[in-house]
Scaffold this active site. Structure first.
Site, short mmCIF file in Angstrom:
data_model
loop_
_atom_site.label_atom_id
_atom_site.label_comp_id
_atom_site.label_asym_id
_atom_site.label_seq_id
_atom_site.Cartn_x
_atom_site.Cartn_y
_atom_site.Cartn_z
N ASP A 221 0.61 -3.07 6.94
CA ASP A 221 1.73 -3.77 5.71
C ASP A 221 2.08 -3.12 4.88
OD1 ASP A 221 3.80 -5.19 4.28
OD2 ASP A 221 2.48 -6.61 3.39
N SER A 222 2.62 -2.63 4.02
CA SER A 222 2.76 -1.62 2.58
C SER A 222 0.93 -2.32 1.10
CB SER A 222 4.00 -2.31 2.09
OG SER A 222 3.93 -2.91 1.57
N TYR B 163 7.66 -0.39 0.14
CA TYR B 163 8.04 0.16 0.52
C TYR B 163 9.11 -0.57 0.49
CZ TYR B 163 4.60 1.59 4.01
OH TYR B 163 2.99 2.08 4.57
N GLY B 164 9.93 -1.31 -0.05
CA GLY B 164 11.42 -1.96 0.00
C GLY B 164 11.97 -0.51 -0.64
N CYS C 125 5.54 -6.27 8.44
CA CYS C 125 6.09 -5.67 7.53
C CYS C 125 7.42 -5.31 8.32
CB CYS C 125 5.73 -4.25 7.17
SG CYS C 125 6.73 -3.79 5.62
N ASN C 126 8.31 -5.86 7.57
CA ASN C 126 9.61 -6.10 8.20
C ASN C 126 10.58 -5.32 7.56
OD1 ASN C 126 10.82 -9.55 8.68
ND2 ASN C 126 8.64 -9.26 7.26
N THR C 127 10.29 -4.66 6.95
CA THR C 127 10.89 -2.89 5.88
C THR C 127 10.36 -2.10 7.25
OG1 THR C 127 10.32 -4.04 4.09
CG2 THR C 127 10.77 -1.75 3.81
N GLU D 216 2.40 -8.91 -5.69
CA GLU D 216 1.02 -8.25 -5.67
C GLU D 216 0.26 -8.00 -7.20
OE1 GLU D 216 -0.24 -5.88 -3.43
OE2 GLU D 216 1.64 -6.82 -1.61
N CYS E 219 9.76 -10.84 3.71
CA CYS E 219 9.04 -10.47 3.69
C CYS E 219 7.55 -10.65 3.93
CB CYS E 219 9.41 -9.65 2.29
SG CYS E 219 8.41 -8.83 1.78
N THR E 220 6.84 -10.45 4.62
CA THR E 220 5.58 -10.78 4.41
C THR E 220 4.73 -11.68 3.75
OG1 THR E 220 4.94 -9.13 5.60
CG2 THR E 220 5.50 -10.06 6.92
N HIS E 221 5.10 -10.74 2.47
CA HIS E 221 4.58 -11.58 1.51
C HIS E 221 5.43 -12.85 0.96
CE1 HIS E 221 3.82 -7.01 0.31
NE2 HIS E 221 3.32 -7.24 -0.63
N1 DGL Z 1 6.04 -7.26 3.39
C1 DGL Z 1 6.49 -5.85 3.59
C2 DGL Z 1 7.57 -6.28 4.22
O1 DGL Z 1 7.67 -7.56 4.91
C3 DGL Z 1 6.66 -4.80 2.50
C4 DGL Z 1 7.24 -4.74 1.44
C5 DGL Z 1 7.28 -3.70 0.22
O2 DGL Z 1 6.61 -3.23 0.25
O3 DGL Z 1 8.17 -3.28 -0.40
O4 DGL Z 1 9.12 -6.07 3.91
#
Ligand code: DGL
Length: 270
Positions: free
Chosen positions: A10-11, A42-43, A73-75, A153, A185-187
């Site tokens: 993931d990011s 990443y988003g 990571c979804n992105t 974060e 988003c996995t966050h």
């Molecule tokens: N956790 C990531 C996701 O699922 C990335 C979030 C990011 O870095 O912007 O999209």
């Protein structure tokens, strides 16, 4: 082969929600986690740039002989999964979008589904497309929520400011009639309880909140069982690599796994 580790990336800390779910359901598996903190978030990056980062991470994980790679990571799943599948034919990939979509389709009664995610995920319309492919009459409300990743974060999760930011996003009138809501988003599982509380207080009907971590772990378990890939390692290892060391990652990783996690720094050439 079976006792080789699973690569997960993931990011940043978001993919830990997936790593934890995999660790809980498949406790004999060794894991190599990669958090690309140097390039986070990443988003708001372009698909082309993200593909470059992702290819580097995949090559890094393959050098460590992983038996499968989970794009936690979804992105990255939205912009790079198809590319990876076509260009690394011998590698077994799992991604986080399909399990969340399947879960949403199983649950929704009124076919109105809300989804939040990063700008890149939402503007790719990957959730909209996958839901409509399976349920053409569905009504999908997509919303980019770019402040949530930096907030999480930073460890701003259960305070006044984070509550206000979450409320500002969720009060979008588009979400008024939904019965299912995807944390795309996995966050976001880290703020799941705040999201649920908001809907409990402000919605007329019960809203089912979905994150893909458990659904994905179940999918991996099922696949490994069917294909005889389960590890029987009684002393599996957990390894964590970051492209930049951050204190908040350390805290969250320790909290998630209930032990002092050793983080290793990896220097990206990009
Ligand atoms: N956790 C990531 C996701 O699922 C990335 C979030 C990011 O870095 O912007 O999209």
């Amino acid at each position: 082969m079976n006792n080789l580790p699973i690569g997960i990336f993931d990011s940043g800390i978001g993919g830990l929600t997936v790593a934890k779910a995999v660790h809980d359901l498949l406790p004999n598996e060794s894991l190599i986690y990669f958090g690309d903190t140097a390039h986070l978030p990443y988003g708001d990056k372009s698909p082309d740039l993200l593909k470059k980062y992702v290819i580097e991470i995949v090559d890094f994980l393959l050098q460590r002989q992983v038996k499968a790679i989970i794009i936690a990571c979804n992105t990255a799943s939205a912009v790079a999964y198809e590319y990876l599948k076509q260009n690394y034919l011998e590698v077994l990939f799992f991604e986080v979008i399909q399990p969340a979509v399947q879960e949403a389709l199983k649950y929704t009664k009124n076919q109105r589904i809300g989804v939040i995610g990063t700008k890149t995920t939402i503007y790719s319309h990957v959730y909209l497309k996958k839901i409509l492919d399976n349920l053409p009459s569905a009504f999908v409300v997509e919303k980019a929520t770019p402040l949530l990743v930096p907030m999480i974060e930073e460890g701003w999760i259960h305070d006044k400011l984070s509550k206000e930011i979450i409320e500002a996003y969720l009060s979008d009138t588009g979400f008024t009639h939904i019965d299912t809501f995807i944390l795309g988003c996995t966050h976001y599982p880290l703020i799941r309880s705040e999201v649920e509380q908001y809907f409990e207080k402000n919605s007329l009907q019960k809203i089912y909140v979905i994150d893909s971590s458990i659904a994905l772990a179940k999918q991996v378990h099922e696949y490994f069982t069917l294909n005889n890939l389960l590890s029987n390692n009684v002393q599996p290892t957990l390894q964590f690599f970051l492209s930049d060391l951050t204190p908040s990652f350390q805290e969250t990783a320790n909290l998630f796994f209930g032990e002092n996690i050793n983080l290793e720094k990896w220097q990206s050439p990009l």
